[in-house]
Design a protein around this motif. Structure first.
Motif, PDB file in Angstrom:
ATOM      1  N   TYR A 138       0.809  -1.218   0.000  1.00 15.01           N
ATOM      2  CA  TYR A 138       0.000   0.000   0.000  1.00 15.01           C
ATOM      3  C   TYR A 138       0.844   1.269   0.000  1.00 15.01           C
ATOM      4  N   THR A 140       3.155   2.060   1.857  1.00 10.98           N
ATOM      5  CA  THR A 140       3.372   2.516   3.229  1.00 10.98           C
ATOM      6  C   THR A 140       4.640   1.915   3.829  1.00 10.98           C
ATOM      7  N   LEU A 261      -6.511   0.099   5.976  1.00 10.12           N
ATOM      8  CA  LEU A 261      -5.390   0.347   6.884  1.00 10.12           C
ATOM      9  C   LEU A 261      -5.792   1.172   8.097  1.00 10.12           C
ATOM     10  N   TRP A 281       2.226   1.886  11.916  1.00 10.01           N
ATOM     11  CA  TRP A 281       0.821   1.707  11.555  1.00 10.01           C
ATOM     12  C   TRP A 281      -0.110   2.742  12.186  1.00 10.01           C
TER      13      TRP A 281
END
Length: 391
Positions: A138, A140, A261, A281
């Motif tokens: 993603y 990230t 997410l 996260w």
């Protein structure tokens, strides 16, 4: 045996780029001027702390080098970037030889901790065709290039050099727009002059998931307008392998792609790796809102249509690069339709594209060297770099 110098020092973050730029000149000066100098390896311990692992033939060589100090301009330029000395130790190296040990090294293409990659070289002198790996997650910072270590091992065993790249991602400084795109472009261009064993006229890009989007975007860099991030490539790929790619950014934005997410406890796709940096996260979850695309591209489609036109493969001008697209029918993370529509677009524009839909294949099946489809992937790469079909 040989003598090992272990020197730990600090460098202020704003001086990191200058230190890395001065490093090759310093090493070259050591080779020319310092008796007994064998090799140097630089290790980053954290944002500002570095370990210099320097090998000498004997104690006297190390002592002589210390006495000379910064006697040459190139050495002085490197020392001038250092903030403070943390410690210096001496050791003696004993090798546990490993038969057929693979040659792998980490190479920085920029000053940031994520602006690095692993270069794998097969046995022999080369020049070797190169496969550039771009991992997903993603876009990230929770996931990193270790997702593709098995892929790298498999490809290098088949005789390819492999450049497994990292890049700044959402959730870390510089990630998102435009840093993620600038980094992928810089990582690929860093192959130019990196090692004489690399055949940079035979480079294949391979990406998975969000990394497949970035690899596909990179294949189109030669068609970007001059003001777009990543324009003016130094390396022109001869092939693109996109595996389960998120290739339609406009559709992804409309669907709120990545909003899962926001819930760290959500069920991950089958076969998904554990996050490499789970501590990132919470910040991503807080920022992701109704989708990840605004964080990657700098806004929603309605707000930044030009950014999407520069970065979404379904919107980009033709690349002229042959494509293999592989997508599983049971992919619960990225719709197979996005890969299929991209290959249809390529062929409609007169390009060469092969679409392989894996019946029952999941999001991570298509990037597994143990899955039957992997033979088709490696066969296509071999054909791309040699012009011969795999037997």
């Amino acid at each position: 045996m040989s003598v090992i110098e272990l020197t730990t020092f600090t460098v202020a973050p704003e001086n990191t780029a200058a230190m890395l730029a001065a490093r090759p000149g310093m090493v070259a000066a050591f080779r020319e001027d310092r008796r007994g100098f064998l090799a140097a390896r630089l290790v980053r311990l954290d944002e500002r702390t570095w370990l210099d692992f320097v090998e000498w033939t004997d104690d006297a060589a190390w002592d002589e080098s210390k006495a000379k100090g910064a006697n040459l301009p190139a050495i002085g330029a490197f020392f001038a970037t250092i903030g403070s000395l943390v410690g210096a130790e001496r050791g003696v190296r004993y090798d546990d030889a490993e038969e057929g040990a693979r040659r792998v090294r980490t190479v920085a293409y920029g000053p940031g901790p994520s602006q690095v990659g692993e270069l794998y070289l097969p046995e022999g002198d080369g020049p070797f065709p190169v496969v550039v790996l771009v991992h997903g997650g993603y876009w990230t910072a929770m996931w990193d290039r270790r997702q593709l270590t098995d892929v790298a091992d498999d490809l290098v065993a088949r005789g390819h050099a492999v450049w497994n790249v990292e890049y700044r991602r959402i959730g870390e400084p510089g990630g998102g727009w435009p840093g993620t795109f600038l980094d992928v472009a810089a990582a690929i261009d860093a192959l130019d002059g990196m090692d004489p064993a690399l055949d940079t006229g035979r480079v294949v890009l391979l990406g998975h998931s969000a990394g497949a989007h970035l690899a596909t975007w990179a294949a189109h860099r030669g068609a970007l307008p001059p003001e777009a991030p990543g324009a003016h490539p130094k390396i022109t790929p001869i092939g693109l392998v996109e595996l389960a790619g998120a290739l339609d950014l406009q559709a992804a934005d409309a669907a709120g792609f990545g909003k899962v997410l926001a819930d760290p406890a959500a069920e991950p796709p089958k076969g998904a790796p554990e996050p490499a940096r789970p501590e990132v996260w919470p910040a991503v979850a807080k920022a992701v809102g109704d989708g990840i695309l605004p964080l990657l591209v700098g806004g929603h489609v309605a707000d930044r249509p030009g950014h999407y036109a520069w970065t979404s493969p379904l919107e980009l001008a033709g690349a002229g690069v042959p494509v293999l697209a592989v997508h599983g029918t049971a992919d619960e993370a990225v719709p197979a339709e996005w890969s299929r529509r991209y290959t249809e677009k390529v062929t409609a524009e007169g390009g060469t594209a092969r679409y392989v839909e894996v019946e029952g294949g999941t999001h991570f099946d298509v990037v597994s060297p143990g899955h039957p489809v992997w033979r088709e992937v490696t066969g296509w790469i071999r054909e791309a770099v040699t012009g011969r079909e795999q037997a």
